[in-house]
Design a protein around this motif. Sequence first.
Motif, PDB file in Angstrom:
ATOM      1  N   GLY A 290       0.807  -1.212   0.000  1.00 11.16           N
ATOM      2  CA  GLY A 290       0.000   0.000   0.000  1.00 11.16           C
ATOM      3  C   GLY A 290       0.839   1.259   0.000  1.00 11.16           C
ATOM      4  N   LEU A 291       0.240   2.339   0.522  1.00 13.92           N
ATOM      5  CA  LEU A 291       0.938   3.620   0.559  1.00 13.92           C
ATOM      6  C   LEU A 291       1.599   3.795   1.921  1.00 13.92           C
ATOM      7  CD1 LEU A 291      -0.347   6.921  -0.974  1.00 13.92           C
ATOM      8  CD2 LEU A 291       0.968   6.917   1.131  1.00 13.92           C
ATOM      9  N   GLU A 292       2.907   3.934   1.894  1.00 19.29           N
ATOM     10  CA  GLU A 292       3.686   4.133   3.107  1.00 19.29           C
ATOM     11  C   GLU A 292       4.467   5.439   2.996  1.00 19.29           C
ATOM     12  OE1 GLU A 292       5.253   0.024   4.647  1.00 19.29           O
ATOM     13  OE2 GLU A 292       5.293  -0.005   2.460  1.00 19.29           O
TER      14      GLU A 292
ATOM     15  N   LEU B 274       7.821   8.908   0.035  1.00 20.13           N
ATOM     16  CA  LEU B 274       6.551   8.224  -0.182  1.00 20.13           C
ATOM     17  C   LEU B 274       6.799   6.964  -1.002  1.00 20.13           C
ATOM     18  CD1 LEU B 274       3.588   9.070   0.550  1.00 20.13           C
ATOM     19  CD2 LEU B 274       3.344   9.783  -1.832  1.00 20.13           C
ATOM     20  N   TYR B 275       6.026   5.891  -0.694  1.00 20.41           N
ATOM     21  CA  TYR B 275       6.188   4.598  -1.375  1.00 20.41           C
ATOM     22  C   TYR B 275       4.814   4.024  -1.687  1.00 20.41           C
ATOM     23  CZ  TYR B 275      10.577   5.313   1.016  1.00 20.41           C
ATOM     24  OH  TYR B 275      11.730   5.879   1.485  1.00 20.41           O
ATOM     25  N   ILE B 276       4.671   3.454  -2.873  1.00 12.92           N
ATOM     26  CA  ILE B 276       3.433   2.805  -3.272  1.00 12.92           C
ATOM     27  C   ILE B 276       3.753   1.358  -3.615  1.00 12.92           C
ATOM     28  CG2 ILE B 276       1.504   2.789  -4.906  1.00 12.92           C
ATOM     29  CD1 ILE B 276       1.950   5.801  -5.268  1.00 12.92           C
ATOM     30  N   ASP B 277       3.246   0.436  -2.810  1.00  8.68           N
ATOM     31  CA  ASP B 277       3.546  -0.994  -2.968  1.00  8.68           C
ATOM     32  C   ASP B 277       5.048  -1.231  -3.080  1.00  8.68           C
ATOM     33  OD1 ASP B 277       0.867  -1.734  -2.834  1.00  8.68           O
ATOM     34  OD2 ASP B 277       0.575  -1.455  -4.987  1.00  8.68           O
TER      35      ASP B 277
ATOM     36  N   VAL C  85       8.597   6.920  -4.542  1.00 13.77           N
ATOM     37  CA  VAL C  85       8.196   8.101  -5.310  1.00 13.77           C
ATOM     38  C   VAL C  85       9.185   9.210  -4.938  1.00 13.77           C
ATOM     39  CG1 VAL C  85       6.355   9.757  -5.787  1.00 13.77           C
ATOM     40  CG2 VAL C  85       5.786   7.384  -5.191  1.00 13.77           C
TER      41      VAL C  85
ATOM     42  N   TYR D 283      -1.881   7.551   4.253  1.00  9.82           N
ATOM     43  CA  TYR D 283      -0.937   6.439   4.226  1.00  9.82           C
ATOM     44  C   TYR D 283      -1.466   5.281   5.068  1.00  9.82           C
ATOM     45  CZ  TYR D 283       0.157   9.283   8.324  1.00  9.82           C
ATOM     46  OH  TYR D 283       0.055  10.046   9.461  1.00  9.82           O
ATOM     47  N   ARG D 284      -1.011   4.083   4.707  1.00 13.44           N
ATOM     48  CA  ARG D 284      -1.301   2.906   5.534  1.00 13.44           C
ATOM     49  C   ARG D 284      -0.409   2.894   6.765  1.00 13.44           C
ATOM     50  NH1 ARG D 284       0.637  -2.029   6.453  1.00 13.44           N
ATOM     51  NH2 ARG D 284       2.385  -1.655   5.076  1.00 13.44           N
TER      52      ARG D 284
END
Length: 230
Positions: free
Chosen positions: A118-120, A133-136, A140, A191-192
């Motif tokens: 998910g989004l972390e 930021l990170y998506i799966d 980013v 975010y998750r």
Amino acid sequence: MRTLCIDIGGTGIKATILDEQGTPMTDPVRVPTPQPASPDPILDLIEEIARAQGEFDRVSIGFPGVVMENVTKTAPHLDNEKWKGYPLGEAVERRLGKPVRVANDAGIQGLAVIEGKGLEMVLTFGTGLGCALYIDGRYVPNLELGHHPYGKRDLKYEDRVFDAECKRIGPKRWNKRVRKMIEQVEPIFNYRKLYLGGGNARLLDTSRLPENVVVVDNVAGLLGGIKLWA
């Protein structure tokens, strides 16, 4: 395959060598950032650190600013003008004779701790305020939340929580500001999970943070370096 991981900060430069599994093979070292913090003195220090660390095959560098294709674009806590458009990766490759990859320092710290689901998000508290930021699990790059306007009086997020301000107002008030900032950030990014790192993360009152907020060890700024080569 041995990776020399370097973390350039506004007040200190850290380094260690990791094996292929990301396990440190040398004790991490920290030396003060040269002043003025322009490219040549910092590269001289990196060369000195590299010799002391021993044999390695490649280099990862965390840099406190925007980085695009191994070229630094901003460095608000170093000699900013001299780092604009500076080919850091190429310059270190010439000095050390090894392949080099460079990324934002907060981004590298997150690569060491995220779960990849998910989004972390990562926030780092030190000389300035870092953000990633990170998506799966995919990074980013170059999200500079620290320089976004915050409240009144032309302040930015970083102005409220950076190291000098923490020392001025004390840890108790600083913690309150950090919690207020988290309250503003959460409904924007949804975010998750949020990870808090950097040198001042040790001052955070973890008992008063939301359940999906985790404080991580500052050594992650080095350990994530191997992930640049994944």
